[in-house]
Design a protein around this motif. Structure first.
Motif, PDB file in Angstrom:
ATOM      1  N   ARG A  73       0.838  -1.193   0.000  1.00 31.91           N
ATOM      2  CA  ARG A  73       0.000   0.000   0.000  1.00 31.91           C
ATOM      3  C   ARG A  73       0.879   1.252   0.000  1.00 31.91           C
ATOM      4  O   ARG A  73       1.788   1.385   0.812  1.00 31.91           O
ATOM      5  N   ILE A  74       0.621   2.152  -0.935  1.00 33.07           N
ATOM      6  CA  ILE A  74       1.309   3.438  -0.959  1.00 33.07           C
ATOM      7  C   ILE A  74       0.785   4.280   0.199  1.00 33.07           C
ATOM      8  O   ILE A  74      -0.426   4.517   0.321  1.00 33.07           O
ATOM      9  N   ILE A  81      -6.636  12.449  -7.817  1.00 34.30           N
ATOM     10  CA  ILE A  81      -7.036  12.348  -6.409  1.00 34.30           C
ATOM     11  C   ILE A  81      -7.996  11.182  -6.203  1.00 34.30           C
ATOM     12  O   ILE A  81      -7.903  10.442  -5.216  1.00 34.30           O
ATOM     13  N   ARG A  82      -8.901  10.994  -7.145  1.00 37.26           N
ATOM     14  CA  ARG A  82      -9.820   9.847  -7.053  1.00 37.26           C
ATOM     15  C   ARG A  82      -9.038   8.542  -7.038  1.00 37.26           C
ATOM     16  O   ARG A  82      -9.313   7.646  -6.221  1.00 37.26           O
ATOM     17  N   GLN A  83      -8.061   8.432  -7.938  1.00 40.04           N
ATOM     18  CA  GLN A  83      -7.261   7.207  -8.005  1.00 40.04           C
ATOM     19  C   GLN A  83      -6.470   6.995  -6.715  1.00 40.04           C
ATOM     20  O   GLN A  83      -6.363   5.857  -6.217  1.00 40.04           O
ATOM     21  N   LEU A  89      -6.666   3.888  -3.999  1.00 36.33           N
ATOM     22  CA  LEU A  89      -5.491   3.135  -3.550  1.00 36.33           C
ATOM     23  C   LEU A  89      -5.317   3.189  -2.034  1.00 36.33           C
ATOM     24  O   LEU A  89      -4.390   2.572  -1.500  1.00 36.33           O
ATOM     25  N   LYS A  90      -6.185   3.942  -1.367  1.00 40.01           N
ATOM     26  CA  LYS A  90      -6.138   4.101   0.094  1.00 40.01           C
ATOM     27  C   LYS A  90      -4.818   4.714   0.558  1.00 40.01           C
ATOM     28  O   LYS A  90      -4.224   4.305   1.569  1.00 40.01           O
ATOM     29  N   ARG A 119     -11.667  15.375   1.146  1.00 38.03           N
ATOM     30  CA  ARG A 119     -12.986  14.780   0.929  1.00 38.03           C
ATOM     31  C   ARG A 119     -12.878  13.309   0.578  1.00 38.03           C
ATOM     32  O   ARG A 119     -13.769  12.504   0.914  1.00 38.03           O
ATOM     33  N   ARG A 120     -11.777  12.935  -0.063  1.00 34.74           N
ATOM     34  CA  ARG A 120     -11.557  11.543  -0.439  1.00 34.74           C
ATOM     35  C   ARG A 120     -10.959  10.716   0.702  1.00 34.74           C
ATOM     36  O   ARG A 120     -10.591   9.565   0.519  1.00 34.74           O
ATOM     37  N   GLY A 121     -10.843  11.326   1.884  1.00 32.62           N
ATOM     38  CA  GLY A 121     -10.435  10.573   3.062  1.00 32.62           C
ATOM     39  C   GLY A 121      -8.951  10.501   3.330  1.00 32.62           C
ATOM     40  O   GLY A 121      -8.508   9.695   4.153  1.00 32.62           O
ATOM     41  N   MET A 122      -8.175  11.342   2.665  1.00 30.37           N
ATOM     42  CA  MET A 122      -6.723  11.325   2.866  1.00 30.37           C
ATOM     43  C   MET A 122      -6.281  12.564   3.636  1.00 30.37           C
ATOM     44  O   MET A 122      -6.908  13.611   3.582  1.00 30.37           O
TER      45      MET A 122
END
Length: 388
Positions: free
Chosen positions: A5-6, A45-47, A51-52, A78-81
């Protein structure tokens, strides 16, 4: 071999810059041709979210010069990062600090390389040091944690304890240190670069600095080219109360670099020509991670890929020659890294030292490098290192 995981992505969102740093590896200044649009950046950003990825750090050039930097930061959150930023500090006024707060940026790291005269000389703009300190204050007033990153070189090493006084007074919570690497404009100024034998004085100094900084509430975090199994490795790589050690280059494994035109690398600092693993405009990131050898090289590297001193080192299997970026920019390929404390100590036991001599100039492109020859010579009369 499956990708891990990156965890951290360092994203150059523009190469445009308002400073003229003498040691800038990317030779930042004008924007790149065809930098990603906002819509393309949102797809990246979506990608990354899919990739979490844990954290995205926005850098430049000067990241603040891209008009939509806070829009990108909001979308990352917004994407949780997590989202952080690195800046040269010029132009970081109260309104910019508030924009960072509103965007959800959780840390802004300002680059400060020594005290005022040294910093301004290295950064190429008079007044940039004071702008950095003002930026830290604006961040504090806006409620955004502010940290500092500094390069350690022949100009700055002797001023780090003085700079600690300043950072402690400014309530900086974290300070990241890295050796200046022979890339970009720094490759044009070899007099800025520390020699391998100077690490014998500089690394003990950095260990003392870390302990003193901890006592004063400033956490010191070494970059990937500081340390490697000398007697201070546990202090430098750990958190003072708990020992740590280097576990190998994480480029393309736990870390990822993105350039403003969509070029992908395993680490943002690596030379683009040798380590570009494709472009996010052409293929999905998840495919690039597995399809290109430039993105897999650290996952596949073993002791047999090392050479020179590092191939025979006791720590070879764990260390795997330290920082790939540093080694490649000096010697033209990874796998043998002279900027290592353990190595310098072993050479001294043999009555020797290593000295880097430039033999080929850098061509003058972003993320370029020249070539150095590594000379072994008697260690008698080693001059005092900067910062000793």
């Amino acid at each position: 071999m499956a990708a891990r995981r990156i965890l951290i992505v360092v994203w150059e969102i523009t190469l445009q810059c308002n400073l003229g740093c003498r040691h800038c590896g990317s030779r930042a200044g004008p924007a790149r041709a065809h930098e990603l649009t906002t819509a393309e950046a949102f797809d990246v950003i979506r990608q990354l979210g899919d990739l979490k990825v844990r954290e995205v750090t926005l850098i430049g050039g000067e990241a603040l010069l891209r008009p939509d930097w806070d829009v990108l930061a909001k979308e990352i959150r917004r994407r949780g990062m997590h989202c952080s930023m690195v800046t040269g500090g010029r132009g970081l006024d109260a309104s910019v600090a508030q924009r960072a707060r509103n965007a959800g940026i959780e840390n802004v790291s300002i680059s400060i390389d020594g005290l005022e005269a040294t910093h301004d000389a290295l950064r190429g703009v008079k007044g940039s040091y004071r702008a950095c300190l003002e930026g830290l204050r604006h961040l504090r007033e806006a409620g955004v944690p502010g940290s500092v990153n500094s390069q350690v070189n022949t100009r700055s090493a002797g001023e780090l304890f003085g700079l600690l006084d300043v950072l402690a007074a400014e309530k900086v919570w974290a300070w990241r240190l890295a050796l200046t690497v022979a890339m970009g404009r720094a490759a044009d100024r070899p007099d800025l670069l520390l020699q391998p034998y100077e690490l014998l004085d500089v690394f003990p100094m950095l260990a003392r600095l870390k302990v003193e900084a901890y006592r004063r509430g400033v956490g010191v975090y070494p970059g990937s080219n500081i340390g490697y199994f000398g007697p201070f490795e546990a202090t430098l790589r750990g958190n003072v109360t708990e020992a740590g050690h280097w576990t190998g280059c994480s480029a393309g494994d736990e870390t990822l670099g993105l350039e403003a035109d969509g070029t992908i690398k395993g680490c943002p600092s690596l030379p683009t020509q040798a380590y570009a693993g494709g472009n996010v405009r052409e293929r999905p990131i998840v495919e690039l991670l597995e399809a290109t050898p430039q993105m897999r090289f650290t996952r596949e590297r073993g002791v047999d890929d090392l050479w020179g001193f590092c191939r025979t080192c006791y720590y070879a299997e764990t260390c795997r020659a330290g920082c790939s970026w540093t080694a490649h920019c000096l010697l033209g390929r990874p796998g043998n890294n002279p900027m290592c404390h353990h190595r310098a100590l072993e050479m001294r036991k043999r009555g020797l030292r290593e000295r880097l001599v430039p033999v080929r100039r850098a061509p003058g492109e972003p993320f370029d490098h020249g070539l150095f020859e590594l000379v072994e010579e008697p260690a008698d009369d080693v001059p005092a290192a900067a910062g000793s």
